[in-house]
Design a protein around this motif. Sequence first.
Motif, short mmCIF file in Angstrom:
data_model
loop_
_atom_site.label_atom_id
_atom_site.label_comp_id
_atom_site.label_asym_id
_atom_site.label_seq_id
_atom_site.Cartn_x
_atom_site.Cartn_y
_atom_site.Cartn_z
N PRO A 220 -3.62 39.17 0.07
CA PRO A 220 -2.90 37.94 0.44
C PRO A 220 -3.63 36.68 -0.03
CG PRO A 220 -4.02 38.86 2.36
CD PRO A 220 -4.19 39.85 1.25
N ASN A 221 -2.96 35.55 0.06
CA ASN A 221 -3.55 34.25 -0.31
C ASN A 221 -4.86 34.04 0.44
OD1 ASN A 221 -0.30 32.70 -0.32
ND2 ASN A 221 -1.51 33.28 -2.05
N GLY A 222 -5.86 33.58 -0.27
CA GLY A 222 -7.14 33.27 0.36
C GLY A 222 -8.02 34.48 0.62
N ALA A 223 -7.60 35.67 0.16
CA ALA A 223 -8.36 36.90 0.44
C ALA A 223 -9.70 36.93 -0.28
CB ALA A 223 -7.53 38.12 0.03
N GLY A 224 -9.81 36.17 -1.38
CA GLY A 224 -11.07 36.17 -2.13
C GLY A 224 -10.94 36.80 -3.52
N LYS A 225 -9.70 37.01 -3.98
CA LYS A 225 -9.47 37.68 -5.27
C LYS A 225 -10.08 36.88 -6.43
CE LYS A 225 -4.99 37.53 -4.70
NZ LYS A 225 -4.94 36.83 -3.40
N SER A 226 -9.75 35.58 -6.48
CA SER A 226 -10.27 34.75 -7.59
C SER A 226 -11.78 34.65 -7.50
CB SER A 226 -9.69 33.33 -7.53
OG SER A 226 -8.31 33.38 -7.65
N THR A 227 -12.29 34.56 -6.28
CA THR A 227 -13.74 34.44 -6.10
C THR A 227 -14.44 35.69 -6.61
OG1 THR A 227 -13.31 33.07 -4.16
CG2 THR A 227 -15.55 33.97 -4.39
N LEU A 228 -13.86 36.85 -6.34
CA LEU A 228 -14.47 38.10 -6.82
C LEU A 228 -14.48 38.13 -8.35
CD1 LEU A 228 -15.69 40.88 -6.34
CD2 LEU A 228 -13.39 41.80 -6.05
N1 LIG Z 1 -14.51 25.87 -4.82
C1 LIG Z 1 -14.38 26.28 -3.54
N2 LIG Z 1 -15.12 25.73 -2.56
C2 LIG Z 1 -15.01 26.14 -1.26
N3 LIG Z 1 -14.17 27.11 -0.87
C3 LIG Z 1 -13.41 27.71 -1.80
C4 LIG Z 1 -13.47 27.32 -3.19
N4 LIG Z 1 -12.58 28.08 -3.88
C5 LIG Z 1 -12.01 28.89 -2.96
N5 LIG Z 1 -12.51 28.67 -1.72
C6 LIG Z 1 -12.11 29.37 -0.48
O1 LIG Z 1 -12.48 30.74 -0.62
C7 LIG Z 1 -11.48 31.57 -0.04
C8 LIG Z 1 -11.01 32.59 -1.07
O2 LIG Z 1 -10.37 31.87 -2.13
P1 LIG Z 1 -9.84 32.60 -3.44
O3 LIG Z 1 -9.32 31.54 -4.36
O4 LIG Z 1 -10.88 33.51 -3.94
O5 LIG Z 1 -8.64 33.46 -2.83
P2 LIG Z 1 -7.46 34.23 -3.55
O6 LIG Z 1 -7.38 35.59 -2.91
O7 LIG Z 1 -7.65 34.22 -5.03
O8 LIG Z 1 -6.22 33.36 -3.11
P3 LIG Z 1 -4.78 33.05 -3.77
O9 LIG Z 1 -3.98 34.31 -3.71
O10 LIG Z 1 -4.22 32.02 -2.84
O11 LIG Z 1 -5.00 32.54 -5.16
C9 LIG Z 1 -10.38 30.66 0.47
O12 LIG Z 1 -10.54 30.48 1.84
C10 LIG Z 1 -10.61 29.36 -0.27
O13 LIG Z 1 -10.20 28.26 0.50
#
Ligand SMILES: Nc1ncnc2c1ncn2[C@@H]1O[C@H](COP(=O)(O)OP(=O)(O)OP(=O)(O)O)[C@@H](O)[C@H]1O
Length: 256
Positions: free
Chosen positions: A37-45
């Motif tokens: 889901p949104n915000g799960a951390g996918k992009s961060t990983l």
């Molecule tokens: N540059 C940043 N600084 C601080 N927090 C961040 C930053 N980028 C993302 N986050 C936080 O890290 C968490 C994971 O974000 P991420 O973008 O990895 O999620 P995601 O699974 O890719 O989401 P989405 O499906 O919405 O794209 C979220 O709570 C987001 O708010």
Amino acid sequence: MTELRLRGVSAGYGATPVVRGVSAEVSSGGWFAIVGPNGAGKSTLLKAIAGLVPCQGRVELNGKAPSRKEKARVLGYAPQNPVLPDGLTVTDYVLLGRTPHLGLLARESAADVSIVEETLERLDLTALAGRKLRTLSGGEQQRTVLARVLAQRTSLLLLDEPTTGLDVGHAQALLERLDLLRREDGTTVVSTLHDLTFAAQYADELLLLDGGEVAASGKPAEVLTPQRLRDHYAAETEVLHTADGHPVVAPVRRPT
Ligand SMILES: Nc1ncnc2c1ncn2[C@@H]1O[C@H](COP(=O)(O)OP(=O)(O)OP(=O)(O)O)[C@@H](O)[C@H]1O
């Protein structure tokens, strides 16, 4: 050929990691989709694998932690929302993908230009080759960003939501192109994908992230169950199947 292994990877932006303890193996030529889901951390990983955010644990390429230089040579990363330089044309921008292959101060060769032309053709961008980036539609910009990373011809592609903003035909064409690359050249693909039906049709392994942790991993048909989609996406779905047995995730309305 590049094999990727994650061992207890945690990553984030401040004191508290937003991704915690992720372990996974992606075989050379495999397609590994990170869903959740949104915000799960996918992009961060994905950024952690690319070395763009601080990370603990180990990211190994072909069995060892790569140097920065090795990463630049092997790994191509396409972010979800890249900042596009305003004044460049589509061709100029995609040619930047060839930069890691050029010697110091060297100009691109005829081979580089032909790789760029072929990539533009594959992504249905030839007619837009001379257009300035800022004049493109959202989907055209997205395809241009992917063209740049494909023109890099790296053996590991990290793609953040590559089909966002693409219509179903262009999304399918892109995914087919990636699938061909991995079958013909052994390119390894790691992508985040929101479209679970596409994820199920193209990836051979899924990693479901929720709250920064691995909620499930395995073959698409094992991971994508209505119960999991309810638990982790708060979504009501039915998992149907195509004629050749691939799962299709269909959102359904329940009578209230
Ligand atoms: N540059 C940043 N600084 C601080 N927090 C961040 C930053 N980028 C993302 N986050 C936080 O890290 C968490 C994971 O974000 P991420 O973008 O990895 O999620 P995601 O699974 O890719 O989401 P989405 O499906 O919405 O794209 C979220 O709570 C987001 O708010």
